[in-house]
Write a protein that holds these residues in place. Sequence first.
Motif, PDB file in Angstrom:
ATOM      1  N   UNK A   1       0.844  -1.192   0.000  1.00  0.00           N
ATOM      2  CA  UNK A   1       0.000   0.000   0.000  1.00  0.00           C
ATOM      3  C   UNK A   1       0.880   1.244   0.000  1.00  0.00           C
ATOM      4  N   UNK A   2       0.295   2.388  -0.378  1.00  0.00           N
ATOM      5  CA  UNK A   2       1.089   3.622  -0.409  1.00  0.00           C
ATOM      6  C   UNK A   2       1.609   3.975   0.978  1.00  0.00           C
ATOM      7  N   UNK A   3       2.679   4.723   1.028  1.00  0.00           N
ATOM      8  CA  UNK A   3       3.104   5.309   2.283  1.00  0.00           C
ATOM      9  C   UNK A   3       2.130   6.440   2.626  1.00  0.00           C
TER      10      UNK A   3
ATOM     11  N   UNK B   1       1.182   9.472   0.422  1.00  0.00           N
ATOM     12  CA  UNK B   1       1.063   9.218  -1.007  1.00  0.00           C
ATOM     13  C   UNK B   1      -0.281   8.618  -1.390  1.00  0.00           C
ATOM     14  N   UNK B   2      -0.613   8.805  -2.684  1.00  0.00           N
ATOM     15  CA  UNK B   2      -1.813   8.195  -3.235  1.00  0.00           C
ATOM     16  C   UNK B   2      -1.455   7.448  -4.518  1.00  0.00           C
TER      17      UNK B   2
ATOM     18  N   UNK C   1      -5.366  -2.616  -8.271  1.00  0.00           N
ATOM     19  CA  UNK C   1      -5.581  -2.573  -6.823  1.00  0.00           C
ATOM     20  C   UNK C   1      -6.618  -3.633  -6.485  1.00  0.00           C
TER      21      UNK C   1
ATOM     22  N   UNK D   1      -7.219  -2.739  -1.440  1.00  0.00           N
ATOM     23  CA  UNK D   1      -6.395  -1.587  -1.782  1.00  0.00           C
ATOM     24  C   UNK D   1      -4.912  -1.894  -1.903  1.00  0.00           C
ATOM     25  N   UNK D   2      -4.561  -3.180  -2.037  1.00  0.00           N
ATOM     26  CA  UNK D   2      -3.151  -3.535  -2.245  1.00  0.00           C
ATOM     27  C   UNK D   2      -2.819  -3.413  -3.731  1.00  0.00           C
TER      28      UNK D   2
END
Lengths: 476, 476
Positions: free
Chosen positions: A312-314, A317-318, A366, A370-371
């Motif tokens: 997933x994003x940090x 981030x998006x 994704x 959301x991975x």
Amino acid sequence: MTYPNWLSQRAYLTGNQLALSFGEDEWTFGEVNKIALDYAGKLAHFGITEHSRVALLAKSNAEAVFVMYGCLHIGCEMVMLNERLAGAELAYQIEDAKVDQVFVDGELYEKVAASQPVSFEQLRQAPSVDFALKAEWAKDRTVSIMYTSGTTGNPKGVRQTAENHFSSAVSSALNLGVSPDDVWLCMVPLFHISGFSILMRSLVYGMGVRLYEKFDATVCADELCKGQVTHSSMVAVTLDQVLREIEQRELSVSARFKQILAGGGPVPVSYLQRAEAHGIQVLQTYGMTETSSQTTTLQPADAKTKIGSAGKPLFLYQVKIDGAKTGEAGEILIKGPQVTPGYIGKFKDRAVQEDGWLSTGDIGYLDDDGFLYVVDRRSDLLVSGGENVYPAEIEKVLMAHPSVREAGVCAMVDSTWGEVPAAFVVLDEPEVLDELAEFCRGQLAGYKVPKLFRMVDALPRNASNKLLRRELKTWL
Amino acid sequence: MTYPNWLSQRAYLTGNQLALSFGEDEWTFGEVNKIALDYAGKLAHFGITEHSRVALLAKSNAEAVFVMYGCLHIGCEMVMLNERLAGAELAYQIEDAKVDQVFVDGELYEKVAASQPVSFEQLRQAPSVDFALKAEWAKDRTVSIMYTSGTTGNPKGVRQTAENHFSSAVSSALNLGVSPDDVWLCMVPLFHISGFSILMRSLVYGMGVRLYEKFDATVCADELCKGQVTHSSMVAVTLDQVLREIEQRELSVSARFKQILAGGGPVPVSYLQRAEAHGIQVLQTYGMTETSSQTTTLQPADAKTKIGSAGKPLFLYQVKIDGAKTGEAGEILIKGPQVTPGYIGKFKDRAVQEDGWLSTGDIGYLDDDGFLYVVDRRSDLLVSGGENVYPAEIEKVLMAHPSVREAGVCAMVDSTWGEVPAAFVVLDEPEVLDELAEFCRGQLAGYKVPKLFRMVDALPRNASNKLLRRELKTWL
């Protein structure tokens, strides 16, 4: 908006903490800062100011760090040259960046001799003159520039600002955690974002860096066991080699060692299991030069249920998939303060963001949770032992050979390097096939020279005559 | 420049991690986010949008957090009202902030009845309607507003932006370290920056918060031993009480507990030694509402050699002494992304920064190693049990009494609260002296009512007739 000078601040706040260790030597932040101030004065002797752009060609050693930190104090921009590139490749970047001065590690001098560089030895012996210390750094100041190729085969110089590096360091800390006594083992090149981002984290966190000129599995395994380092950056192939060392020599990894950050593509589950058996956490990450390292990272706890995912994003981030619904594949788009504001030189007017979103060219999707899954690094890129290789760049060199009518390059699986380039060529004179490797060697870094050359009658192309590199792969 | 919505991002990235615990209940980030979305819809039912400014008057409980998080999703500004204030004080802030709506915890309803508030019960029972989720937050968005008094006795509403809170959280993490399984014990009020900054850190770090409505030494000591919490915020007097509990009951502090952040003035060395004997690290910090909590923090390793120091700045911040050399005392100036951009209401045009520097009004010096010593909190401020008390505000109330000709208030040392206000008055009719406490009680929060009233013939003033509060102290 500004930051206080990171290096000055570290010397002030945690001056007695370990900053750098190389070979038998160690330096605290206070010591590194003093040396960097001295180097800044030496750079000033050669006319370098905050308005300068310099290029650095060096091995990843302590002196390279001192020169870089000297540049930070002065406030100039640094073009980070890859020491593995051929002379022609380096000349292109030096010319495109219009650098004011090239500084070069002595033993690499010949590679850039034509640019009238200053050697590190000359720098070392120069007087340290007065200079204007950059006490505050504008957030949008370009700190580093790294060249990356792409679809056209012409490398583009990517700007990385102070804010890019800061937000990358902070986002990583919020994901991995951070502790004042962390020490990062760096066996990846400093001229790459993987290595340079370790230096940036060092300054932002006040973290020590244990630096080596290059990767060595035996030494790396020993370092993991000695108890002095807490983190390291690797790619799947180097991780495998380190695990073999640990397994064959029945080593015991120190409890102090925390995490390996693994980039450059998915890590096989079997490696993760082997790592876990030795108490090593492996976090797989997806990022690129344009995003100043990590953008998404997979937590170890998810690695077994989300096999092959980049995580997933940090926090800052998006990530989204262009025009696609959940589960559907499409181009990966990235937004956040780690995304480069743009290129320099020939490509300086090319937009890299649309509404703040960077088009990566990579294909992914994704899942419901959301991975991110990177289905296909863009077909114009292959990763060989952690180095990005752009087929277009190799094809361009091949096409320059008088007997080559068409050339197509794609990735070939390799047990040592993950991937290596393979070339398919349409030739006017079949007998030149055996000369092509040598022909490439003069103009390309060794890791870019195809490991396989195959003659064919025609290359696969689509209706608009575009080369289909994905189909080439199936020919292997 | 924007942030992804912190709460949405936390639900996405670490949805299964503990977000909040209150009494017997616990909520993950995923659960808290769902509840907050529901509350956002309820707030929208009452007409609240991203352009609204609301005031919240609540105890520090779970529902208050849900309402605040609902406001974050909508994107409105929150004026954080102090539940200990008297009705007249609250009315001033509500009027000055020109809030669109007051929301109030039921049992505090009467205090703000005149402002036609919506009670939490009404809010709970309202339908949750469609609203525009604030998916990205501008960095300069005002998240919270907190009133603080000062030299004039008129409280000023301090804006705290998303960037103020973010940089405060990140700077703290870089100093203390951060780990994904940290849990912060919060027994300080959420309407203060000390408490609200814990919620902000929770969202930025993905950290759990163990919340209590108020400080209780017995419960706090038990929490430190149970092994569920890792950090807590205190002031010297509450630290002392907790240590007594631990000592008297011979408790054993959990190895999981890491650090206490101690604000509101220096902590006596004897407390630090007692804390250390129980394995507790105490980090003393200096900050204020205008700097969104911590600006400098003293590391435990330095606490014994730098007795009385407030430490060094956090990584992103700078501190200097106005016009003074090293070792000389002067006004403390602060620069950094944690400094408020300004006030609202009556004082909205007053500049709070000059070239980015905030004048604190506090007097201090920097020693040779760059450690800050706060010599004197500004004479117009005293700290009573963690609450800021402004003598000018109390004097103003006293002067409104028909028989009070002059009034001067200063700090008096108190074994329970650290400091309490003491009042010196010049009276037309001596017999009213006994009525003054009652007179104040109607208009001031209880902790602001002087614990001592003394009649004098005249107050100490300088040549320009300015009250000398420092001299008043010597009369005690």
